[in-house]
Design a protein around this motif. Structure first.
Motif, PDB file in Angstrom:
ATOM      1  N   PHE A  28    -117.075 -17.733 -36.918  1.00 26.99           N
ATOM      2  CA  PHE A  28    -115.586 -17.426 -36.999  1.00 26.99           C
ATOM      3  C   PHE A  28    -114.738 -17.896 -36.125  1.00 26.99           C
ATOM      4  O   PHE A  28    -113.749 -18.688 -36.215  1.00 26.99           O
ATOM      5  CB  PHE A  28    -115.667 -16.021 -37.141  1.00 26.99           C
ATOM      6  CG  PHE A  28    -114.143 -15.366 -37.379  1.00 26.99           C
ATOM      7  CD1 PHE A  28    -113.559 -15.318 -38.648  1.00 26.99           C
ATOM      8  CD2 PHE A  28    -113.601 -15.123 -35.994  1.00 26.99           C
ATOM      9  CE1 PHE A  28    -112.347 -14.844 -38.479  1.00 26.99           C
ATOM     10  CE2 PHE A  28    -112.172 -14.405 -36.177  1.00 26.99           C
ATOM     11  CZ  PHE A  28    -111.688 -14.414 -37.503  1.00 26.99           C
ATOM     12  N   VAL A  29    -115.122 -17.984 -34.604  1.00 30.89           N
ATOM     13  CA  VAL A  29    -114.673 -18.351 -33.526  1.00 30.89           C
ATOM     14  C   VAL A  29    -114.483 -19.819 -33.300  1.00 30.89           C
ATOM     15  O   VAL A  29    -113.299 -20.571 -33.276  1.00 30.89           O
ATOM     16  CB  VAL A  29    -114.836 -17.752 -32.126  1.00 30.89           C
ATOM     17  CG1 VAL A  29    -114.121 -18.251 -31.125  1.00 30.89           C
ATOM     18  CG2 VAL A  29    -114.785 -16.110 -32.423  1.00 30.89           C
ATOM     19  N   ARG A  30    -115.522 -20.317 -33.570  1.00 28.74           N
ATOM     20  CA  ARG A  30    -115.655 -21.948 -33.531  1.00 28.74           C
ATOM     21  C   ARG A  30    -114.726 -22.627 -34.715  1.00 28.74           C
ATOM     22  O   ARG A  30    -114.117 -23.803 -34.183  1.00 28.74           O
ATOM     23  CB  ARG A  30    -117.038 -22.302 -33.863  1.00 28.74           C
ATOM     24  CG  ARG A  30    -117.774 -22.164 -32.520  1.00 28.74           C
ATOM     25  CD  ARG A  30    -119.282 -23.086 -32.736  1.00 28.74           C
ATOM     26  NE  ARG A  30    -120.153 -23.032 -31.461  1.00 28.74           N
ATOM     27  CZ  ARG A  30    -121.269 -22.941 -31.602  1.00 28.74           C
ATOM     28  NH1 ARG A  30    -121.974 -22.796 -32.655  1.00 28.74           N
ATOM     29  NH2 ARG A  30    -121.958 -22.832 -30.418  1.00 28.74           N
ATOM     30  N   ARG A  31    -114.550 -21.910 -35.772  1.00 33.73           N
ATOM     31  CA  ARG A  31    -113.630 -22.443 -36.572  1.00 33.73           C
ATOM     32  C   ARG A  31    -112.138 -22.618 -36.331  1.00 33.73           C
ATOM     33  O   ARG A  31    -111.191 -23.167 -36.910  1.00 33.73           O
ATOM     34  CB  ARG A  31    -113.552 -21.849 -37.929  1.00 33.73           C
ATOM     35  CG  ARG A  31    -114.824 -22.233 -38.889  1.00 33.73           C
ATOM     36  CD  ARG A  31    -114.855 -21.883 -40.236  1.00 33.73           C
ATOM     37  NE  ARG A  31    -115.006 -20.288 -40.327  1.00 33.73           N
ATOM     38  CZ  ARG A  31    -116.214 -19.548 -40.525  1.00 33.73           C
ATOM     39  NH1 ARG A  31    -117.448 -20.358 -40.554  1.00 33.73           N
ATOM     40  NH2 ARG A  31    -116.059 -18.452 -40.628  1.00 33.73           N
ATOM     41  N   ARG A  32    -111.805 -21.674 -35.301  1.00 32.57           N
ATOM     42  CA  ARG A  32    -110.557 -21.398 -35.070  1.00 32.57           C
ATOM     43  C   ARG A  32    -110.324 -22.058 -33.581  1.00 32.57           C
ATOM     44  O   ARG A  32    -108.882 -21.994 -33.034  1.00 32.57           O
ATOM     45  CB  ARG A  32    -110.013 -20.003 -34.861  1.00 32.57           C
ATOM     46  CG  ARG A  32    -109.865 -19.234 -36.280  1.00 32.57           C
ATOM     47  CD  ARG A  32    -110.126 -17.914 -36.579  1.00 32.57           C
ATOM     48  NE  ARG A  32    -110.032 -17.728 -38.016  1.00 32.57           N
ATOM     49  CZ  ARG A  32    -111.059 -17.722 -38.777  1.00 32.57           C
ATOM     50  NH1 ARG A  32    -112.176 -18.567 -38.610  1.00 32.57           N
ATOM     51  NH2 ARG A  32    -110.726 -17.444 -40.040  1.00 32.57           N
ATOM     52  N   ALA A  33    -111.481 -22.184 -32.725  1.00 33.12           N
ATOM     53  CA  ALA A  33    -111.108 -22.695 -31.154  1.00 33.12           C
ATOM     54  C   ALA A  33    -111.913 -23.696 -31.283  1.00 33.12           C
ATOM     55  O   ALA A  33    -112.774 -23.859 -31.544  1.00 33.12           O
ATOM     56  CB  ALA A  33    -111.468 -21.469 -30.363  1.00 33.12           C
ATOM     57  N   GLY A  34    -111.566 -24.118 -30.050  1.00 32.90           N
ATOM     58  CA  GLY A  34    -112.560 -25.459 -29.539  1.00 32.90           C
ATOM     59  C   GLY A  34    -114.073 -25.141 -29.012  1.00 32.90           C
ATOM     60  O   GLY A  34    -114.047 -23.862 -28.862  1.00 32.90           O
ATOM     61  N   PRO A  35    -114.663 -25.937 -29.114  1.00 33.25           N
ATOM     62  CA  PRO A  35    -116.058 -25.646 -28.687  1.00 33.25           C
ATOM     63  C   PRO A  35    -116.275 -25.092 -27.147  1.00 33.25           C
ATOM     64  O   PRO A  35    -117.282 -24.393 -26.813  1.00 33.25           O
ATOM     65  CB  PRO A  35    -117.218 -26.610 -28.973  1.00 33.25           C
ATOM     66  CG  PRO A  35    -116.118 -27.909 -28.801  1.00 33.25           C
ATOM     67  CD  PRO A  35    -114.680 -27.300 -29.388  1.00 33.25           C
ATOM     68  N   ASP A  36    -115.289 -25.544 -26.284  1.00 30.78           N
ATOM     69  CA  ASP A  36    -115.139 -24.949 -24.958  1.00 30.78           C
ATOM     70  C   ASP A  36    -115.061 -23.600 -24.712  1.00 30.78           C
ATOM     71  O   ASP A  36    -115.705 -23.011 -24.068  1.00 30.78           O
ATOM     72  CB  ASP A  36    -114.195 -25.726 -24.253  1.00 30.78           C
ATOM     73  CG  ASP A  36    -114.436 -27.374 -24.215  1.00 30.78           C
ATOM     74  OD1 ASP A  36    -115.419 -28.036 -24.507  1.00 30.78           O
ATOM     75  OD2 ASP A  36    -113.367 -28.211 -23.898  1.00 30.78           O
ATOM     76  N   SER A  37    -114.206 -23.032 -25.524  1.00 27.46           N
ATOM     77  CA  SER A  37    -114.011 -21.429 -25.492  1.00 27.46           C
ATOM     78  C   SER A  37    -114.492 -20.699 -26.315  1.00 27.46           C
ATOM     79  O   SER A  37    -114.565 -19.368 -26.296  1.00 27.46           O
ATOM     80  CB  SER A  37    -112.545 -21.432 -25.400  1.00 27.46           C
ATOM     81  OG  SER A  37    -111.886 -21.616 -26.720  1.00 27.46           O
TER      82      SER A  37
END
Length: 185
Positions: A28-37
Motif C-alpha cells: 500500500f505504501v510502496r504504491r504511494r511513496a518511493g522505495p526509499d521511504s
C-alpha cells in the motif's frame, strides 16, 4: 482470520497483526511513496498500531483497512516533512541573494547550505521555527515539547553554532546578521 482478542498477550496479538498485514501495508505504501521511504512509513504505521493496539479491530481485514488509514496518515506526515525541508532549502537559497553579481550570490548560497548541513537536525529545526516559521519561543517550545526557556537556550546555541560555521567575512553583513542575530521573541 481473526486476531487474538485484546485479553491475550499484547505481544502475541501484535505479532499476529504484523504477520497478517505487514506485506499488504508495505505494498500500500510502496504504491504511494518511493522505495526509499516505504519501509520507514510502514514501520511507523506499525509503531502507531502498537501504541494503539486496543483500537485495532479484531478482524484481520478490518485491521488491515485500519492500518491502511494509519499508513496513509504516516505517509502524509512524511511527505509534509519532505516538503518542509525542500521549502526550507529554497527559502535559504532565495533569502541569501543580496548581491547583484550572480557568482557572489551562488557563493553565498553554497556557503550557507554547507553551514546549514553541518548543523544537527535538532539545531536546524530550532532555527527554522524561529526564522522561517516566525514562532514565539512559547509556541516553538510547544512544537518541540519543551519549555519556552529551554527553547530559547537551544535557539541561542544553534545561532552560535551557525555563527561559528559561517565565515561572516564572505557574507554581506545584512545576510549574516539576519540569519544569526537574536530577535525579540
Amino acid at each position: 482470520m481473526g486476531l487474538k482478542p485484546t485479553g491475550e498477550s499484547s505481544a502475541a496479538r501484535f505479532g499476529e497483526l504484523y504477520d497478517c498485514t505487514y506485506a499488504d501495508v508495505l505494498r500500500f505504501v510502496r504504491r504511494r511513496a518511493g522505495p526509499d521511504s516505504a519501509e520507514d512509513v510502514a514501520h511507523e504505521a506499525f509503531l502507531v498500531a502498537w501504541r494503539r493496539l486496543e483500537d485495532v479491530p479484531v478482524e484481520c481485514h478490518a485491521a488491515r483497512a485500519w492500518l491502511f488509514g494509519i499508513a496513509r496518515n504516516c505517509l502524509l506526515s512524511d511527505l509534509r516533512g519532505h516538503a518542509r525541508r525542500n521549502a526550507l532549502s529554497v527559502r535559504i537559497a532565495s533569502e541569501t541573494l543580496t548581491t547583484t553579481d550572480p557568482d557572489d550570490g551562488l557563493a553565498l548560497r553554497l556557503d550557507l547550505v554547507t553551514a546549514w548541513h553541518q548543523l544537527r537536525a535538532d539545531e536546524q529545526e530550532v532555527l527554522s521555527l524561529a526564522i522561517w516559521e516566525d514562532l514565539s519561543s512559547q509556541l516553538a517550545g510547544r512544537v518541540l515539547g519543551i519549555s519556552s526557556a529551554a527553547y530559547r537556550i537551544r535557539l541561542h546555541r544553534a545561532r552560535a553554532k551557525l555563527r561559528q560555521l559561517l565565515d561572516t567575512a564572505t557574507f554581506p553583513a545584512s545576510t549574516a546578521d539576519y540569519l544569526v542575530t537574536e530577535r525579540t521573541i
